[in-house]
Design an enzyme around this catalytic site. Sequence first.
Site, PDB file in Angstrom:
ATOM      1  N   ASN A  24       0.762  -1.159   0.073  1.00 30.36           N
ATOM      2  CA  ASN A  24      -0.051   0.076   0.071  1.00 30.36           C
ATOM      3  C   ASN A  24       0.777   1.102   0.064  1.00 30.36           C
ATOM      4  OD1 ASN A  24      -1.486   2.247   1.157  1.00 30.36           O
ATOM      5  ND2 ASN A  24      -3.084   1.230   1.632  1.00 30.36           N
ATOM      6  N   HIS A  27       1.074   6.259   1.874  1.00 26.38           N
ATOM      7  CA  HIS A  27       1.849   7.211   2.697  1.00 26.38           C
ATOM      8  C   HIS A  27       2.820   7.784   2.078  1.00 26.38           C
ATOM      9  CE1 HIS A  27      -1.109   6.773   5.625  1.00 26.38           C
ATOM     10  NE2 HIS A  27      -1.011   5.629   5.695  1.00 26.38           N
ATOM     11  N   ARG A  35       3.747  18.773   1.424  1.00 22.66           N
ATOM     12  CA  ARG A  35       4.426  20.211   0.911  1.00 22.66           C
ATOM     13  C   ARG A  35       3.524  20.484  -0.404  1.00 22.66           C
ATOM     14  NH1 ARG A  35       9.489  21.550   2.450  1.00 22.66           N
ATOM     15  NH2 ARG A  35       9.447  21.507   4.694  1.00 22.66           N
ATOM     16  N   HIS A  60      -5.749   3.638  -1.586  1.00 27.09           N
ATOM     17  CA  HIS A  60      -6.927   4.010  -0.913  1.00 27.09           C
ATOM     18  C   HIS A  60      -7.214   5.504  -1.455  1.00 27.09           C
ATOM     19  CE1 HIS A  60      -9.552   4.214   2.941  1.00 27.09           C
ATOM     20  NE2 HIS A  60     -10.361   4.675   1.849  1.00 27.09           N
ATOM     21  N   ARG A  62      -9.281   8.007  -0.638  1.00 25.00           N
ATOM     22  CA  ARG A  62     -10.343   8.408   0.365  1.00 25.00           C
ATOM     23  C   ARG A  62     -11.150   9.778  -0.262  1.00 25.00           C
ATOM     24  NH1 ARG A  62      -8.893   6.398   5.590  1.00 25.00           N
ATOM     25  NH2 ARG A  62     -10.520   7.828   6.369  1.00 25.00           N
ATOM     26  N   ARG A  66      -6.964  12.847   0.907  1.00 27.59           N
ATOM     27  CA  ARG A  66      -5.865  13.200   1.778  1.00 27.59           C
ATOM     28  C   ARG A  66      -4.402  12.672   1.436  1.00 27.59           C
ATOM     29  NH1 ARG A  66      -7.399  10.171   7.307  1.00 27.59           N
ATOM     30  NH2 ARG A  66      -9.359  11.095   7.133  1.00 27.59           N
ATOM     31  N   GLU A  90      -8.570   0.644  -2.664  1.00 26.06           N
ATOM     32  CA  GLU A  90      -9.491   0.471  -1.677  1.00 26.06           C
ATOM     33  C   GLU A  90     -10.269   1.789  -1.698  1.00 26.06           C
ATOM     34  OE1 GLU A  90      -6.281  -1.140   1.276  1.00 26.06           O
ATOM     35  OE2 GLU A  90      -6.870   0.963   1.721  1.00 26.06           O
ATOM     36  N   THR A 120      -6.912   6.706  10.255  1.00 23.57           N
ATOM     37  CA  THR A 120      -6.871   5.615   9.478  1.00 23.57           C
ATOM     38  C   THR A 120      -8.150   4.645   9.496  1.00 23.57           C
ATOM     39  OG1 THR A 120      -5.302   3.873   8.509  1.00 23.57           O
ATOM     40  CG2 THR A 120      -5.676   4.070  10.851  1.00 23.57           C
ATOM     41  N   THR A 121      -8.250   3.731   8.558  1.00 21.10           N
ATOM     42  CA  THR A 121      -9.451   3.040   8.546  1.00 21.10           C
ATOM     43  C   THR A 121      -9.527   2.103   9.970  1.00 21.10           C
ATOM     44  OG1 THR A 121      -9.127   2.779   6.298  1.00 21.10           O
ATOM     45  CG2 THR A 121     -10.801   1.252   7.109  1.00 21.10           C
ATOM     46  N   GLU A 171     -11.046  -9.382   3.349  1.00 16.19           N
ATOM     47  CA  GLU A 171      -9.819  -8.977   3.851  1.00 16.19           C
ATOM     48  C   GLU A 171      -9.922  -8.717   5.473  1.00 16.19           C
ATOM     49  OE1 GLU A 171      -7.073  -6.523   2.027  1.00 16.19           O
ATOM     50  OE2 GLU A 171      -6.439  -5.355   3.665  1.00 16.19           O
TER      51      GLU A 171
HETATM   52  N1  PXP Z   1      -5.775  -3.204   4.379  1.00 20.97           N
HETATM   53  C1  PXP Z   1      -6.727  -2.208   4.260  1.00 20.97           C
HETATM   54  C2  PXP Z   1      -8.194  -2.599   3.632  1.00 20.97           C
HETATM   55  C3  PXP Z   1      -6.697  -0.843   4.396  1.00 20.97           C
HETATM   56  O1  PXP Z   1      -7.458   0.152   4.602  1.00 20.97           O
HETATM   57  C4  PXP Z   1      -4.986  -0.490   4.859  1.00 20.97           C
HETATM   58  C5  PXP Z   1      -4.755   0.977   5.377  1.00 20.97           C
HETATM   59  O2  PXP Z   1      -5.054   1.756   4.291  1.00 20.97           O
HETATM   60  C6  PXP Z   1      -4.125  -1.518   4.882  1.00 20.97           C
HETATM   61  C7  PXP Z   1      -4.706  -2.858   4.565  1.00 20.97           C
HETATM   62  C8  PXP Z   1      -2.675  -1.117   5.261  1.00 20.97           C
HETATM   63  O3  PXP Z   1      -2.651  -0.828   6.596  1.00 20.97           O
HETATM   64  P1  PXP Z   1      -1.298  -0.305   6.864  1.00 20.97           P
HETATM   65  O4  PXP Z   1      -1.050   0.699   6.249  1.00 20.97           O
HETATM   66  O5  PXP Z   1      -1.493   0.004   8.425  1.00 20.97           O
HETATM   67  O6  PXP Z   1      -0.344  -1.376   6.780  1.00 20.97           O
END
Ligand code: PXP
Length: 265
Positions: A24, A27, A35, A60, A62, A66, A90, A120-121, A171
């Site tokens: 993922n 981040h 910035r 994801h 959102r 963000r 996602e 976060t989720t 999941e």
């Molecule tokens: N799986 C799902 C469905 C998520 O929403 C997230 C966070 O966006 C992750 C996995 C990954 O989680 P993490 O960033 O804590 O590893």
Amino acid sequence: MSPSAKVSAIAKGRIKALPRLGINIDHIATVRNARGGEHPDPVAGAWAAIQAGADGITAHLREDRRHIRDDDLERLQALCSNENIPLNMEMAATEEMRDIALNLKPHAVCIVPERREERTTEGGLDVAGQHNRLVPIITALNAAGSRVSLFIEAVTHQIEAAARTDAKVVEFHTGSYAHALDREDQKEAGAILTALKDGAKLAHSLGLEVHFGHGLTFDNVAPIAAIPEGMELNIGHFIIGEAIFVGLEAAITEMRLIATEARAT
Ligand code: PXP
């Protein structure tokens, strides 16, 4: 076997690299957005993750954008198609997101709960309570060729509710397991791990593919990776954070080794 020999054995197929590792990259976009510019580019990060052996890329979109933006997702889809790597989008179960996914046609869509105020989720999707709202979205996504997964807690009524939809995958949210270990509450972590194992068995018996994700780190991933029904781990925050110190390739390689070893033993 040395770590490099193990990596090479995995690459040559002598050790089966299960579960698959989805990275993922949200981040990377969080850092870019701090910035407001273009660096670091999450799509370049996805490319680096693929070079480092990621089996899939997860992002994801959102509602508040963000981290990942619409144009990131389009570029990620182009990259993943080009590299023949699955893109897992996602999203919340909203009309806006449904339409974006139907247009984009990613390999997979993971439907997650979303609250604007959350960091976060937090927590899984209430599939049992939202059957009638979710089913048309899942059906439309399936028809567009995306494999739908539902991000749920490993509790029986949610698993059974997921099996009553056309989703192919669940999941399981591993956040509460990770938090219990952070608090050094071994008893709670053990109980949640048992629920995840039992949930995986039940989901598998109902014909659902099982994935795990959220809060996974080098220290807590092994017991999750060892669950035999688990086909995929989706990991973001820890790997991107660790990459600051060791680089993406080393972080992904280490995570894969831990997961593969946990499964093999
Ligand atoms: N799986 C799902 C469905 C998520 O929403 C997230 C966070 O966006 C992750 C996995 C990954 O989680 P993490 O960033 O804590 O590893």
